[in-house]
Design an enzyme around this catalytic site. Structure first.
Site, PDB file in Angstrom:
ATOM      1  N   ASP A 108       0.868  -1.184   0.000  1.00  0.00           N
ATOM      2  CA  ASP A 108       0.000   0.000   0.000  1.00  0.00           C
ATOM      3  C   ASP A 108       0.901   1.229   0.000  1.00  0.00           C
ATOM      4  O   ASP A 108       1.897   1.263   0.720  1.00  0.00           O
ATOM      5  CB  ASP A 108      -0.909  -0.003   1.251  1.00  0.00           C
ATOM      6  CG  ASP A 108      -2.173   0.789   1.009  1.00  0.00           C
ATOM      7  OD1 ASP A 108      -2.061   2.003   0.713  1.00  0.00           O
ATOM      8  OD2 ASP A 108      -3.275   0.212   1.086  1.00  0.00           O
TER       9      ASP A 108
ATOM     10  N   THR B  12      -4.592   6.515  -0.019  1.00  0.00           N
ATOM     11  CA  THR B  12      -5.933   6.614   0.576  1.00  0.00           C
ATOM     12  C   THR B  12      -6.107   5.622   1.732  1.00  0.00           C
ATOM     13  O   THR B  12      -6.947   5.827   2.601  1.00  0.00           O
ATOM     14  CB  THR B  12      -7.062   6.366  -0.464  1.00  0.00           C
ATOM     15  OG1 THR B  12      -6.889   5.073  -1.027  1.00  0.00           O
ATOM     16  CG2 THR B  12      -7.052   7.402  -1.574  1.00  0.00           C
TER      17      THR B  12
ATOM     18  N   SER C 108     -12.148   6.962  -6.957  1.00  0.00           N
ATOM     19  CA  SER C 108     -13.165   8.010  -7.017  1.00  0.00           C
ATOM     20  C   SER C 108     -13.472   8.504  -8.428  1.00  0.00           C
ATOM     21  O   SER C 108     -12.554   8.832  -9.196  1.00  0.00           O
ATOM     22  CB  SER C 108     -12.694   9.184  -6.161  1.00  0.00           C
ATOM     23  OG  SER C 108     -13.401  10.344  -6.484  1.00  0.00           O
TER      24      SER C 108
ATOM     25  N   SER D   1     -18.428  -1.692 -11.465  1.00  0.00           N
ATOM     26  CA  SER D   1     -19.688  -1.561 -12.201  1.00  0.00           C
ATOM     27  C   SER D   1     -19.744  -0.241 -12.961  1.00  0.00           C
ATOM     28  O   SER D   1     -20.602  -0.059 -13.826  1.00  0.00           O
ATOM     29  CB  SER D   1     -20.862  -1.624 -11.229  1.00  0.00           C
ATOM     30  OG  SER D   1     -20.813  -0.515 -10.368  1.00  0.00           O
TER      31      SER D   1
ATOM     32  N   TYR E 101     -12.307   7.504 -14.496  1.00  0.00           N
ATOM     33  CA  TYR E 101     -12.200   6.384 -13.552  1.00  0.00           C
ATOM     34  C   TYR E 101     -12.761   5.097 -14.154  1.00  0.00           C
ATOM     35  O   TYR E 101     -12.137   4.037 -14.098  1.00  0.00           O
ATOM     36  CB  TYR E 101     -12.955   6.730 -12.258  1.00  0.00           C
ATOM     37  CG  TYR E 101     -13.141   5.537 -11.344  1.00  0.00           C
ATOM     38  CD1 TYR E 101     -12.086   5.052 -10.578  1.00  0.00           C
ATOM     39  CD2 TYR E 101     -14.368   4.865 -11.281  1.00  0.00           C
ATOM     40  CE1 TYR E 101     -12.253   3.941  -9.767  1.00  0.00           C
ATOM     41  CE2 TYR E 101     -14.535   3.765 -10.471  1.00  0.00           C
ATOM     42  CZ  TYR E 101     -13.483   3.306  -9.719  1.00  0.00           C
ATOM     43  OH  TYR E 101     -13.645   2.198  -8.924  1.00  0.00           O
TER      44      TYR E 101
ATOM     45  N   LYS F 200     -10.819   1.560 -14.965  1.00  0.00           N
ATOM     46  CA  LYS F 200     -11.191   0.277 -14.362  1.00  0.00           C
ATOM     47  C   LYS F 200     -11.506  -0.758 -15.440  1.00  0.00           C
ATOM     48  O   LYS F 200     -11.173  -1.936 -15.312  1.00  0.00           O
ATOM     49  CB  LYS F 200     -12.396   0.470 -13.430  1.00  0.00           C
ATOM     50  CG  LYS F 200     -11.997   0.958 -12.055  1.00  0.00           C
ATOM     51  CD  LYS F 200     -11.453  -0.210 -11.252  1.00  0.00           C
ATOM     52  CE  LYS F 200     -10.523   0.226 -10.159  1.00  0.00           C
ATOM     53  NZ  LYS F 200      -9.927  -0.914  -9.448  1.00  0.00           N
TER      54      LYS F 200
ATOM     55  N   VAL G  43     -20.462   7.439  -0.586  1.00  0.00           N
ATOM     56  CA  VAL G  43     -21.595   8.176  -0.031  1.00  0.00           C
ATOM     57  C   VAL G  43     -22.054   7.620   1.323  1.00  0.00           C
ATOM     58  O   VAL G  43     -22.410   8.396   2.223  1.00  0.00           O
ATOM     59  CB  VAL G  43     -22.752   8.226  -1.059  1.00  0.00           C
ATOM     60  CG1 VAL G  43     -23.351   6.846  -1.326  1.00  0.00           C
ATOM     61  CG2 VAL G  43     -23.839   9.185  -0.610  1.00  0.00           C
TER      62      VAL G  43
ATOM     63  N   ARG H  96     -28.271   2.980  -6.459  1.00  0.00           N
ATOM     64  CA  ARG H  96     -27.077   2.145  -6.416  1.00  0.00           C
ATOM     65  C   ARG H  96     -27.433   0.770  -5.850  1.00  0.00           C
ATOM     66  O   ARG H  96     -28.356   0.632  -5.048  1.00  0.00           O
ATOM     67  CB  ARG H  96     -26.003   2.781  -5.508  1.00  0.00           C
ATOM     68  CG  ARG H  96     -25.409   4.086  -6.043  1.00  0.00           C
ATOM     69  CD  ARG H  96     -24.586   3.866  -7.288  1.00  0.00           C
ATOM     70  NE  ARG H  96     -23.919   5.050  -7.786  1.00  0.00           N
ATOM     71  CZ  ARG H  96     -24.447   5.922  -8.650  1.00  0.00           C
ATOM     72  NH1 ARG H  96     -25.681   5.755  -9.090  1.00  0.00           N
ATOM     73  NH2 ARG H  96     -23.744   6.952  -9.073  1.00  0.00           N
TER      74      ARG H  96
HETATM   75  C1  UD1 Z   1     -18.572   3.954  -6.280  1.00  0.00           C
HETATM   76  C2  UD1 Z   1     -17.152   3.811  -5.777  1.00  0.00           C
HETATM   77  C3  UD1 Z   1     -16.256   3.347  -6.883  1.00  0.00           C
HETATM   78  C4  UD1 Z   1     -16.818   2.050  -7.449  1.00  0.00           C
HETATM   79  C5  UD1 Z   1     -18.242   2.254  -7.902  1.00  0.00           C
HETATM   80  C6  UD1 Z   1     -18.851   0.941  -8.315  1.00  0.00           C
HETATM   81  C7  UD1 Z   1     -16.354   5.209  -3.932  1.00  0.00           C
HETATM   82  C8  UD1 Z   1     -15.819   6.536  -3.507  1.00  0.00           C
HETATM   83  N1  UD1 Z   1     -16.673   5.075  -5.220  1.00  0.00           N
HETATM   84  O1  UD1 Z   1     -18.691   5.018  -7.239  1.00  0.00           O
HETATM   85  O2  UD1 Z   1     -14.956   3.134  -6.408  1.00  0.00           O
HETATM   86  O3  UD1 Z   1     -16.028   1.587  -8.501  1.00  0.00           O
HETATM   87  O4  UD1 Z   1     -19.027   2.755  -6.829  1.00  0.00           O
HETATM   88  O5  UD1 Z   1     -20.093   1.135  -8.831  1.00  0.00           O
HETATM   89  O6  UD1 Z   1     -16.449   4.305  -3.136  1.00  0.00           O
HETATM   90  N2  UD1 Z   1     -23.212  11.356  -3.462  1.00  0.00           N
HETATM   91  C9  UD1 Z   1     -24.002  12.292  -2.820  1.00  0.00           C
HETATM   92  N3  UD1 Z   1     -23.473  12.928  -1.734  1.00  0.00           N
HETATM   93  C10 UD1 Z   1     -22.218  12.696  -1.270  1.00  0.00           C
HETATM   94  C11 UD1 Z   1     -21.419  11.730  -1.948  1.00  0.00           C
HETATM   95  C12 UD1 Z   1     -21.956  11.094  -3.050  1.00  0.00           C
HETATM   96  O7  UD1 Z   1     -25.144  12.553  -3.213  1.00  0.00           O
HETATM   97  O8  UD1 Z   1     -21.815  13.325  -0.272  1.00  0.00           O
HETATM   98  C13 UD1 Z   1     -23.807  10.644  -4.615  1.00  0.00           C
HETATM   99  C14 UD1 Z   1     -22.968  10.667  -5.880  1.00  0.00           C
HETATM  100  O9  UD1 Z   1     -23.185  11.847  -6.637  1.00  0.00           O
HETATM  101  C15 UD1 Z   1     -23.446   9.397  -6.574  1.00  0.00           C
HETATM  102  C16 UD1 Z   1     -23.776   8.455  -5.413  1.00  0.00           C
HETATM  103  O10 UD1 Z   1     -23.919   9.276  -4.264  1.00  0.00           O
HETATM  104  O11 UD1 Z   1     -24.611   9.656  -7.309  1.00  0.00           O
HETATM  105  C17 UD1 Z   1     -22.682   7.439  -5.144  1.00  0.00           C
HETATM  106  O12 UD1 Z   1     -21.457   8.138  -5.091  1.00  0.00           O
HETATM  107  P1  UD1 Z   1     -20.111   7.446  -4.550  1.00  0.00           P
HETATM  108  O13 UD1 Z   1     -20.340   6.830  -3.239  1.00  0.00           O
HETATM  109  O14 UD1 Z   1     -19.003   8.449  -4.695  1.00  0.00           O
HETATM  110  O15 UD1 Z   1     -19.932   6.204  -5.534  1.00  0.00           O
HETATM  111  P2  UD1 Z   1     -19.923   5.998  -7.129  1.00  0.00           P
HETATM  112  O16 UD1 Z   1     -19.548   7.256  -7.845  1.00  0.00           O
HETATM  113  O17 UD1 Z   1     -21.191   5.311  -7.480  1.00  0.00           O
END
Ligand code: UD1
Length: 313
Positions: A32, A36, A80, A120, A143, A147, A187, A211
């Site tokens: 590592d 992060t 991210s 995904s 990203y 992947k 999130v 999700r």
């Molecule tokens: C996530 C993963 C990514 C993985 C993917 C698989 C993280 C940081 N990202 O991406 O590594 O490959 O799933 O599908 O673990 N959101 C909010 N408020 C916040 C943060 C996020 O509304 O404070 C929303 C985002 O805009 C998004 C959703 O929540 O629509 C999910 O966001 P996030 O958790 O960053 O994940 P992904 O972008 O889906």
């Protein structure tokens, strides 16, 4: 007894895999660069593993780490979407260049199998749900492209050099130890810690995006299965790993509010660039070839995760 190399071992998925591999009687080595990941994630197992603070981009260190290894779990990444939109070069180096380095080293060391944390995100915004592995990918963010490139490299190393690889397309993994502190954090880690501290979480967009949130123990189980499944069924292939249930962000907020007892409301901000709208997995292939079924459902995963953050923040 098998020897495992876990890249990104100090991250929340890598450190969970390390615990599971040790519990199975395996020898664990980990790399590592702590970009992060956090060493605290390994605190009570650090004395039982061979931990190396090194970057996969350092080819000599990566070669050395692969020596004598049976199975590699490749979790290291900058995970991210928005960070990749801001810094596509950095994202590519961490997610693609590092992956190719690892594959070269794993090939040279003759490891038995590499299991890769694919995403995904590769599906992007194709309208059909649930997502099946035979659908054409349609990545949106840098990203997601990185992947997906990693998957293609995995399959190519199987085809060209016979190195067995399995790509697991993770769908929004969450659970204990996921870092909540960065603006780029997942999130659920962010929302749970914010709500536990009485802070108001923010939904980017209207909250209708959904999700297939997946508890980390499920992904650990899938990785262990991916090492043992017959090569004829899994080598060079790609599998969805998820819960197979889709929850939108408004619903997610309400579920958290109820379990945590948070009295406030959520606020809304503009949608994020590169964001996928909906995500839901078809698990037929994973079930058929890996014997994978999610053991922990969304609500139970939330309860365990909230409990962990309550005790550890
Ligand atoms: C996530 C993963 C990514 C993985 C993917 C698989 C993280 C940081 N990202 O991406 O590594 O490959 O799933 O599908 O673990 N959101 C909010 N408020 C916040 C943060 C996020 O509304 O404070 C929303 C985002 O805009 C998004 C959703 O929540 O629509 C999910 O966001 P996030 O958790 O960053 O994940 P992904 O972008 O889906």
């Amino acid at each position: 007894m098998s020897t495992y190399l876990i890249t990104g071992i100090a991250g929340f998925i890598g450190s969970s895999l390390a615990r599971a591999a040790l519990a199975q009687g395996g020898q664990v080595r980990g790399m590592d660069n702590l970009s992060t990941g956090k060493k605290e994630n390994l605190s009570e197992i650090l004395s039982r593993i061979d931990f190396r603070q090194a970057d996969l981009l350092a080819l000599a260190a990566t070669h050395d780490a692969c020596r004598g290894v049976d199975y590699v779990f490749h979790e290291a990444a900058i995970p991210s979407v928005p960070k990749s939109v801001l810094d596509p070069l950095g994202s590519n180096q961490a997610n693609v260049d590092a992956t190719v380095n690892l594959l070269v080293a794993a090939r040279d060391a003759k490891v038995k199998r590499v299991v890769y944390a694919a995403s995904s995100a590769a599906y992007g915004d194709t309208p059909t749900l649930p997502k099946r592995e035979d659908m054409p990918p349609n990545p949106i963010s840098p990203y997601a492209v990185g992947k997906l490139a990693g998957e293609y490299y995995m399959t190519s190393f199987y085809r060209c050099y016979g190195l067995e690889t399995v790509s697991l397309r993770y769908f929004n993994i969450f659970g204990p130890r996921q870092d909540p502190t960065s603006p780029y954090s997942g999130v659920l880690a962010k929302f749970i810690t914010q709500m536990l501290q009485g802070e108001q979480p923010t939904i980017f967009g209207d909250g209708a995006q959904s999700r297939d949130f997946t508890y980390v123990d499920n992904v650990v189980d899938a990785n262990l299965r991916a090492c043992q499944a017959p090569a004829a069924e899994v080598a060079g292939k790609v599998f969805n790993i998820a819960t197979a249930r889709r929850v939108d962000l408004n619903e997610t907020f309400r579920a958290l509010k109820k379990i945590i007892g948070y009295p406030g409301d959520v606020k809304y901000a503009p949608e994020r660039a590169g964001d996928v709208k909906h995500s839901l997995a078809d698990l037929t292939q994973a079930e058929k070839h890996l014997g994978y079924r999610p053991k922990v459902d969304f609500e139970e995963g939330l309860r365990r995760t909230i409990e962990w953050y309550r005790g550890n923040s």
